[in-house]
Design an enzyme around this catalytic site. Structure first.
Site, short mmCIF file in Angstrom:
data_model
loop_
_atom_site.label_atom_id
_atom_site.label_comp_id
_atom_site.label_asym_id
_atom_site.label_seq_id
_atom_site.Cartn_x
_atom_site.Cartn_y
_atom_site.Cartn_z
N SER A 149 19.22 79.94 -30.60
CA SER A 149 20.24 78.91 -30.46
C SER A 149 21.61 79.53 -30.64
O SER A 149 21.78 80.48 -31.41
CB SER A 149 20.05 77.81 -31.50
N TYR A 162 18.20 74.35 -39.54
CA TYR A 162 17.86 74.77 -38.18
C TYR A 162 18.57 76.08 -37.84
O TYR A 162 17.97 77.02 -37.33
CB TYR A 162 18.25 73.66 -37.20
#
Length: 259
Positions: A149, A162
C-alpha cells in the site's frame, strides 16, 4: 507466437491469488487468467466473490478453481496448496493480496484488533510465502507478488495498524527476495494508491476524498484493472526476469506529491 505474447504470456503457468474473492484481488486473478495462467482463487469467507471471479476467467477461455483457506493458519494454507497441486500440478505465481483495515484511533485499539490485522496482513503473507515458496524452489523458480500500500511508506490518518502491517510486508519482500534469489524465486511488491476497495470505502468521506485527490497529481482514484499491468509484468519470467526485491507504486503520483 507474437513478441508480446512471448514477453508477457503466462501459458503453462499456475497462479495462486490469495484474497482473490475481493474487488482488487479478483481483478488481478482475472488478468492473470487472461494472460494464459491457470488460476486458483483463494478466499476466506466470500465464496460468492471467488466464484464470480472464477467464472470471469472461464468466460474469457481460461481455467480456474476456487479454494477456501484461512491465510493466518499454516495448516489451512498447506491444505490449499495440496488441493491446487492436485488440480494443476504446480504453482508458479503467488499473489498475496489479503487486506483488512480499521479506523480505530490509536488509544482505542485493543489487542484483538491489533492481532487480527497483523495476523491476516502480515503473518498470513509470511505463511503463504513459505508454503508456496517452498513449492516454487522445488520446481526451480517462481514469482511472489505482495500487494502492499502507498500508506506503507507515507503515514496516513485512520489506517494505523494497516499501514504498519504493510510496512512489514515491504521489509519481508526484500528479505525473501535476497534469501531466494539463488533459487530463482523472485519476490516483489506492488503498492497501490487509493483504489476504493472493500477495506477503505467506509472512511472515504467527501472531505477525505477531496484531500486524497488534492494529494494525487492524477486527481482521481485508481480503477482495479489499472493494477493488472504491474501484476502480469511481475508474474512473467520473461518480462521481469531481473526484477526482485522491488516495490512498484501504482498510485497516480500520490507518493511523489509533497507541497
Amino acid at each position: 507466437m507474437s513478441y508480446l505474447d512471448k514477453l508477457f504470456g503466462l501459458q503453462g503457468k499456475v497462479a495462486v491469488v490469495i484474497g482473490g474473492s475481493g474487488v482488487l484481488g479478483g481483478s488481478m486473478a482475472t488478468a492473470l487468467g487472461q494472460a494464459g495462467a491457470k488460476v486458483a482463487v483463494l478466499y476466506h469467507s466470500n465464496s460468492d466473490g471467488a466464484e464470480n471471479h472464477k467464472k470471469a476467467i472461464e468466460d474469457n477461455g481460461g481455467e480456474a478453481i476456487t479454494v477456501q483457506a484461512d491465510t493466518s493458519d499454516k495448516a489451512s494454507l498447506t491444505a490449499a496448496r495440496d488441493s491446487i497441486l492436485d488440480a494443476f500440478g504446480r504453482v508458479d505465481i503467488l499473489v498475496n493480496a489479503p487486506g483488512i483495515n480499521s479506523t480505530t484511533p490509536v488509544f482505542d485499539i485493543d489487542e484483538d484488533e491489533w492481532n487480527t490485522i497483523l495476523d491476516v496482513n502480515l503473518k498470513g503473507v509470511f505463511y503463504a510465502s513459505r508454503v508456496f515458496g517452498k513449492q516454487m524452489i522445488e520446481q526451480g523458480g517462481g514469482s511472489i507478488i505482495n500487494i502492499s500500500s502507498a500508506s506503507s511508506e507515507t503515514p496516513l490518518s485512520k489506517v494505523f495498524t494497516y499501514s504498519i502491517s504493510k510496512s512489514g510486508m515491504n521489509n519481508m519482500t526484500k528479505f525473501l527476495a535476497r534469501e531466494w534469489a539463488e533459487d530463482n524465486v523472485r519476490v516483489n511488491a506492488v503498492a497501490p494508491g487509493f483504489f476504493p476497495a472493500e477495506q477503505n470505502r467506509e472512511i472515504l468521506t467527501e472531505e477525505r476524498t477531496n484531500s486524497i485527490f488534492n494529494h494525487t497529481p492524477m486527481n482521481r482514484f485508481g480503477e482495479p484493472e489499472e493494477l493488472s499491468g504491474a501484476v502480469v509484468w511481475l508474474a512473467s519470467e520473461n518480462a521481469s526476469s531481473f526484477v526482485t526485491g522491488s516495490l512498484i507504486y501504482v498510485d497516480g503520483g500520490f507518493t511523489a506529491q509533497t507541497i
